[in-house]
Enzyme design. Structure first.
Site, PDB file in Angstrom:
ATOM      1  N   GLU A   1      -1.628  -9.131   3.309  1.00 29.15           N
ATOM      2  CA  GLU A   1      -1.523  -9.699   4.658  1.00 29.15           C
ATOM      3  C   GLU A   1      -2.883 -10.040   5.265  1.00 29.15           C
ATOM      4  O   GLU A   1      -2.984 -10.959   6.076  1.00 29.15           O
ATOM      5  CB  GLU A   1      -0.737  -8.753   5.577  1.00 29.15           C
ATOM      6  CG  GLU A   1      -1.413  -7.445   5.964  1.00 29.15           C
ATOM      7  CD  GLU A   1      -1.233  -6.311   4.952  1.00 29.15           C
ATOM      8  OE1 GLU A   1      -0.899  -6.602   3.790  1.00 29.15           O
ATOM      9  OE2 GLU A   1      -1.460  -5.134   5.322  1.00 29.15           O
TER      10      GLU A   1
ATOM     11  N   HIS B   1      -3.688  -4.988   0.354  1.00 27.55           N
ATOM     12  CA  HIS B   1      -3.080  -5.554   1.568  1.00 27.55           C
ATOM     13  C   HIS B   1      -3.151  -7.081   1.534  1.00 27.55           C
ATOM     14  O   HIS B   1      -4.133  -7.658   2.030  1.00 27.55           O
ATOM     15  CB  HIS B   1      -3.825  -5.059   2.810  1.00 27.55           C
ATOM     16  CG  HIS B   1      -3.652  -3.613   3.084  1.00 27.55           C
ATOM     17  ND1 HIS B   1      -2.763  -3.146   4.015  1.00 27.55           N
ATOM     18  CD2 HIS B   1      -4.262  -2.526   2.548  1.00 27.55           C
ATOM     19  CE1 HIS B   1      -2.837  -1.820   4.047  1.00 27.55           C
ATOM     20  NE2 HIS B   1      -3.727  -1.420   3.170  1.00 27.55           N
TER      21      HIS B   1
ATOM     22  N   CYS C   1       0.840  -1.208   0.000  1.00 25.10           N
ATOM     23  CA  CYS C   1       0.000   0.000   0.000  1.00 25.10           C
ATOM     24  C   CYS C   1       0.876   1.260   0.000  1.00 25.10           C
ATOM     25  O   CYS C   1       1.474   1.556  -1.025  1.00 25.10           O
ATOM     26  CB  CYS C   1      -0.998  -0.036   1.148  1.00 25.10           C
ATOM     27  SG  CYS C   1      -2.470   0.918   0.773  1.00 25.10           S
TER      28      CYS C   1
HETATM   29  N1  GLN Z   1      -1.908   6.762   2.718  1.00 24.89           N
HETATM   30  C1  GLN Z   1      -2.042   5.981   1.533  1.00 24.89           C
HETATM   31  C2  GLN Z   1      -3.393   6.156   0.882  1.00 24.89           C
HETATM   32  O1  GLN Z   1      -4.355   6.548   1.532  1.00 24.89           O
HETATM   33  C3  GLN Z   1      -1.738   4.520   1.790  1.00 24.89           C
HETATM   34  C4  GLN Z   1      -2.704   3.863   2.717  1.00 24.89           C
HETATM   35  C5  GLN Z   1      -2.205   2.541   3.272  1.00 24.89           C
HETATM   36  O2  GLN Z   1      -1.009   2.263   3.273  1.00 24.89           O
HETATM   37  N2  GLN Z   1      -3.111   1.742   3.801  1.00 24.89           N
HETATM   38  O3  GLN Z   1      -3.558   5.899  -0.265  1.00 24.89           O
END
Ligand code: GLN
Length: 539
Positions: free
Chosen positions: A512, A510, A384
């Site tokens: 995970e 994600h 992410c």
């Molecule tokens: N801050 C970033 C976004 O909102 C990544 C979010 C995250 O890593 N869950 O896109």
């Protein structure tokens, strides 16, 4: 069928952090291994509608379900143990309950009535508990009540449990998790705090049926009998829960203590001889007796609180076992990394994961870490924000786009390689408005991602607002960073990788959240495998 659904409530006494979530997941695992269908639900007493707006320092990681619920991290344990997805219905907070009741009041559902904690709030709680049973999908619904008995916040939940126990009779039971402290000065285990916490439950009208006692030392027969006598439970319903070396051991410890049998007897359910824990035991064996060891750096800004990255560290445990490998995570604070010290800091690392996150703090350290991984051919997984930082690093240092950035960090950047979607630009409310939950992704052939997933269509869970800015995609691809996973609906880039690198992958989702004991996530499995390979070359 809902009529035969059995409801098990798990309450906690004496102190918080005794592991109600792991106990609930372990009991569920044993019931599942006996062939029963089971789900677990968590009731959280705080007023936030969901934990999505909470800083990880408050409650650790925010876990995301397929249907886009931002939930307590215990739901991650439920999924990792049971290998079945949870949903919006599996995590309820006081905020959600009150919001629903107040909305009903505004609609006029209670017209003419005074709206009160009892019965309106407790009815709403009871409905949310029974909802999972009513799906007809589960023979058992285990409901974990967050907090500790005696907390003002959890009173309406305990009251709802009292009412449900009365209404459901033999189809409901209460397991109370307590602590038996050991006084080293006298060398004694003390039962008084447990007695007091059960008395408190009794004051609220709830008689626990089973006591699970956390303890550093074994509880002998006398102590069990004493607890049973003072707390009105059968001696065999006093269950010892010794400290475990890993959470994955707890189901087996509970099996040894026959917790599942006590529960099944209490609820008049047959106890068959079938107990299918072979795969679980196999995993545990591999986890405890690894053939290799690798050190992987986890770069994030909440590393003081390991719970902030719970699903990632658990995914490494699953992937490690799948590779007969012990993965030792080196927790590295992103703010401590610079271009100057990164070589020294990362000397022993065979892989680098840059973690998810929000906001500017620690970003430059993450970018230095990625530059090092890219230039030194060290396996890299960006999750992410970690993927977004990999894009920024590549833009700045390979494409030569000085000051390239995400508009989250620098709205004025001349090269917004990570940017908000138009649909996100109009959103002002923070709660529940990110791109959340499961989305499809198409994998391009002849890529690392294809090698890993071996499927064209996959689904992964998201939690972010910002995206790869497709205007720059041709430039990236020409320079060697390719988009190997694309969302089929909007063309959003979900996976990037560097062709000229042994293992460099960034994912906008994600992975995970979907790694379980029974199904270790292929990305983590492949990443750990690559780290082992690098280790072989170095030695
Ligand atoms: N801050 C970033 C976004 O909102 C990544 C979010 C995250 O890593 N869950 O896109």
């Amino acid at each position: 069928m809902s009529a035969t659904t059995k409801y098990i409530f798990v309450t906690g006494g004496v102190t918080s952090s005794l592991g109600k979530g792991i106990l609930a997941a372990s009991l569920a695992k044993l019931l599942q291994a006996r062939g029963y269908t089971v789900t677990i639900q968590k009731l959280d007493p705080y007023i936030n509608v969901d934990p999505g707006t909470l800083n990880p320092y408050e409650h650790g990681e925010c876990f995301v379900t397929d249907d886009g619920a931002e939930t307590d991290l215990d739901l991650g344990h439920y999924e990792r143990f049971l290998n079945i997805p949870t949903s919006q219905a599996n995590n309820i907070t006081t905020g959600r309950i009150y919001k629903a009741v107040i909305e009903k009041e505004r609609r006029g559902d209670f017209l003419g009535k005074t709206v009160q904690v009892i019965p309106h709030i407790t009815d709403e709680i009871k409905n949310r508990i029974r909802l999972l049973g009513k799906t007809g999908n589960y023979q058992f619904v285990i409901t974990e009540i967050g907090g500790t008995v005696g907390d003002i916040e959890s009173l309406p939940y305990i009251e709802a449990v009292r009412q449900l126990k009365w209404e459901l009779g033999n189809n409901a039971m209460v397991i109370h998790l307590t602590l038996i402290p050991y006084l080293s000065t006298t060398g004694e285990l003390k039962t008084k705090p447990t007695q007091h916490s059960v008395k408190l439950l009794l004051e609220y009208g709830v008689q626990p049926d089973v006591l699970v006692c956390r303890t550093e030392h074994s509880l002998n027969r006398d102590i069990k009998n004493k607890i049973a006598l003072f707390c009105n439970v059968a001696p065999n319903a006093v269950i010892e829960a010794r400290d475990a070396s890993t959470i994955y051991e707890v189901p087996l410890m509970m099996e040894e203590e026959q917790l599942d049998i006590v529960v099944l007897n209490q609820l008049n359910m047959p106890v068959s001889d079938n107990m299918d824990l072979a795969k679980w035991k196999d995993f545990l064996h591999k986890f405890k007796h690894p053939h290799h060891e690798v050190k992987i750096g986890l770069v994030g800004k909440y590393v003081e609180l390991k719970d902030a990255y719970k699903s990632i560290s658990e995914a490494f445990i699953h992937a490690g076992a799948a590779n007969d490998c012990k993965v030792t995570i080196e927790w590295i604070h992103s703010e401590s990394i610079t271009d100057e010290n990164v070589g020294e800091k990362f000397k022993w690392l065979r892989g680098i994961l840059v973690a998810p996150g929000f906001g500017q703090r620690g970003i430059e350290g993450k970018i230095s870490a990625i530059k090092y991984a890219r230039e030194h051919q060290i396996p890299f997984l960006g999750v992410c924000l970690g993927m977004q930082c990999a894009v920024i690093e590549f833009a700045r240092n390979v494409l030569g786009l000085k000051d390239a950035d995400s508009t989250e960090m620098n709205p004025e950047t001349p090269y917004p390689v990570i940017d908000l979607l138009e649909t996100q630009k109009k959103i002002t409310n923070k709660g529940g408005t990110m791109r959340l939950g499961s989305y499809p992704c198409n994998i391009a052939e002849k890529t690392k991602a294809w090698e890993i997933y071996k499927h064209k269509e996959i689904k992964e869970r998201h939690r972010h607002r910002y995206e790869f800015n497709n205007e720059y995609l041709p430039d990236f691809e020409k320079a060697g960073m390719i988009a190997s996973g694309i969302n089929p609906e909007g063309g959003l880039v979900e996976i990037i990788e560097i062709k000229d690198h042994p293992w460099f992958v960034g994912v906008q989702f994600h992975p995970e959240y979907k790694s379980t004991v029974a199904n270790p996530h292929p990305l983590f499995v492949s990443f750990v495998k690559a780290a082992i390979e690098v280790g072989k070359l170095v030695h």
